[in-house]
Scaffold this motif. Structure first.
Motif, PDB file in Angstrom:
ATOM      1  N   LEU A 136       5.064   7.872   7.791  1.00  0.00           N
ATOM      2  CA  LEU A 136       4.573   7.607   6.441  1.00  0.00           C
ATOM      3  C   LEU A 136       5.393   6.497   5.781  1.00  0.00           C
ATOM      4  CD1 LEU A 136       3.967  11.263   5.199  1.00  0.00           C
ATOM      5  CD2 LEU A 136       2.214   9.585   5.788  1.00  0.00           C
ATOM      6  N   LEU A 137       6.706   6.528   6.025  1.00  0.00           N
ATOM      7  CA  LEU A 137       7.569   5.486   5.465  1.00  0.00           C
ATOM      8  C   LEU A 137       7.183   4.114   6.004  1.00  0.00           C
ATOM      9  CD1 LEU A 137      10.117   4.635   3.881  1.00  0.00           C
ATOM     10  CD2 LEU A 137      11.424   5.058   5.987  1.00  0.00           C
ATOM     11  N   TYR A 138       6.960   4.012   7.304  1.00  0.00           N
ATOM     12  CA  TYR A 138       6.575   2.725   7.882  1.00  0.00           C
ATOM     13  C   TYR A 138       5.232   2.255   7.337  1.00  0.00           C
ATOM     14  CZ  TYR A 138       4.736  -0.643  11.204  1.00  0.00           C
ATOM     15  OH  TYR A 138       4.171  -1.750  11.762  1.00  0.00           O
ATOM     16  N   PHE A 144      -1.841  -0.292   5.239  1.00  0.00           N
ATOM     17  CA  PHE A 144      -2.324   1.062   4.965  1.00  0.00           C
ATOM     18  C   PHE A 144      -1.574   1.714   3.801  1.00  0.00           C
ATOM     19  CE2 PHE A 144      -2.809   0.254   9.542  1.00  0.00           C
ATOM     20  CZ  PHE A 144      -4.186   0.385   9.657  1.00  0.00           C
ATOM     21  N   GLY A 145      -0.493   1.086   3.368  1.00  0.00           N
ATOM     22  CA  GLY A 145       0.321   1.675   2.324  1.00  0.00           C
ATOM     23  C   GLY A 145      -0.323   1.710   0.956  1.00  0.00           C
ATOM     24  N   LEU A 286      -1.511  13.253  16.323  1.00  0.00           N
ATOM     25  CA  LEU A 286      -2.482  13.969  15.492  1.00  0.00           C
ATOM     26  C   LEU A 286      -1.837  14.456  14.203  1.00  0.00           C
ATOM     27  CD1 LEU A 286      -5.202  15.341  14.937  1.00  0.00           C
ATOM     28  CD2 LEU A 286      -4.411  17.283  16.306  1.00  0.00           C
ATOM     29  N   PHE A 287      -0.673  15.060  14.301  1.00  0.00           N
ATOM     30  CA  PHE A 287      -0.017  15.576  13.106  1.00  0.00           C
ATOM     31  C   PHE A 287       0.341  14.434  12.153  1.00  0.00           C
ATOM     32  CE2 PHE A 287       3.654  17.096  10.655  1.00  0.00           C
ATOM     33  CZ  PHE A 287       3.104  18.252  10.113  1.00  0.00           C
ATOM     34  N   GLY A 288       0.789  13.308  12.705  1.00  0.00           N
ATOM     35  CA  GLY A 288       1.116  12.161  11.868  1.00  0.00           C
ATOM     36  C   GLY A 288      -0.097  11.640  11.114  1.00  0.00           C
TER      37      GLY A 288
END
Length: 314
Positions: A136-138, A144-145, A286-288
């Motif tokens: 998420l940080l990247y 996409f941010g 998938l979880f990411g």
């Protein structure tokens, strides 16, 4: 020095490093190398450089990578706290640091004091959360941010947003069950796939019950993501971040379920280790993606939704 460029580079390095830690952790478990360094930590069998055995090399290389990635993440944290203007980036890097420390502590405890299957399963779960936070940080520093910060104009009903978060939380439960299957040494509880020991519903006891519970949980997750995709494609435009993330989640859960079958059918063959690593890789991705979907859904506009028909194939 271009701070934004360094933020993006270090964030990517942290994400890639966490992903590598996940895979190496799965390798340690599958090759039963967790005791490769005996009861010593951070040394390996009392030495800084371990003896040349496969188990010790796998275990110690895992520890080494955790240390290197930890330093990269620390540098990333300092840079984000000092220079990033995005408050969510600070939350993500903070979460990554917390769960990285927790998984390192659990890893050390597992070496010094033998731990139970449920506790060892948490080790993989914390590593997965660390990876999700770094991902998420990247993404904050990519194209996409923006959708994570302000949304992309998509309108979703409150029920769909709740469903997205419910599926995200449930997916973590499925991941934990999968990790528990490995750490309780129950992998061989179900022979054959999709049937379990030749039965639709086997005797639910011991290793068989644990593996079957994981299979049922994974199947329920697959159905839930399929239903979510069908609903989201009626509410979100096909170019939206939410629609794309939901579609990718559907593809990944299908591949994940198939890879689970591959793991079962590969037992007893040389390809078993590769199948297991693929299974761990897919569930991490998938979880990411589900985490990204959950964060993005928080910024989906409320109100009356506009139905979008899915494009028809020629």
């Amino acid at each position: 020095m271009n701070i934004q460029r360094w933020l993006k580079r270090l964030s990517f390095a942290s994400m890639a490093g966490m992903f590598l830690i996940l895979l190496m952790g799965a390798l340690v478990t599958k090759t039963e190398s967790g005791r490769g360094c005996g009861d010593d930590w951070p040394l390996c069998n009392g030495k800084f450089v371990p003896a040349y055995t496969i188990e010790s090399l796998i275990e110690y290389s895992h520890r080494f990578v955790v240390g290197v990635v930890g330093m990269i993440l620390l540098a990333t944290t300092i840079l984000v706290v000092l220079y990033s203007k995005r408050k969510d980036a600070k939350w993500y890097v903070g979460g990554a640091m917390v769960f990285t420390v927790l998984q390192a502590i659990l890893g050390a405890m597992a070496v010094v004091w033998p731990q139970s299957g449920p506790v060892l399963a948490l080790h993989f779960g914390f590593s997965l959360l660390s990876f999700a936070f770094t991902m998420l940080l990247y993404l904050v520093y990519t194209k996409f941010g923006e959708a994570m910060h302000l949304g992309d104009g998509t309108r979703l009903t409150k029920g769909v947003r709740i469903a997205i978060w419910g599926i995200l939380i449930y997916s973590y439960v499925v991941v934990y069950l999968g990790a528990y299957v490995r750490h309780s040494q129950s992998t061989g509880g179900c022979i054959g796939w999709p049937l379990c020991n030749g039965q639709v519903i086997p005797e639910l006891s011991g290793a068989t019950g644990i593996v079957f519970m994981h299979r049922v949980a994974a199947a329920v997750l697959g159905v839930a993501i399929l239903v979510l995709f069908l609903v989201v494609r009626m509410q979100a435009h096909t170019d939206s971040a939410i629609y794309r993330a939901t579609r990718l989640s559907l593809v990944l859960i299908i591949l994940q379920i198939l890879s689970g079958g591959f793991v079962t059918l590969a037992m007893g063959y040389d390809i078993y280790l590769l199948a297991s690593m693929l299974h761990a890789l897919l569930i991490s991705c998938l979880f990411g993606i589900l985490c990204y979907l959950g964060i993005t859904s928080l910024h989906a506009a409320e109100g009356k939704v506009q139905a979008y028909a899915a494009p028809r194939l020629p």
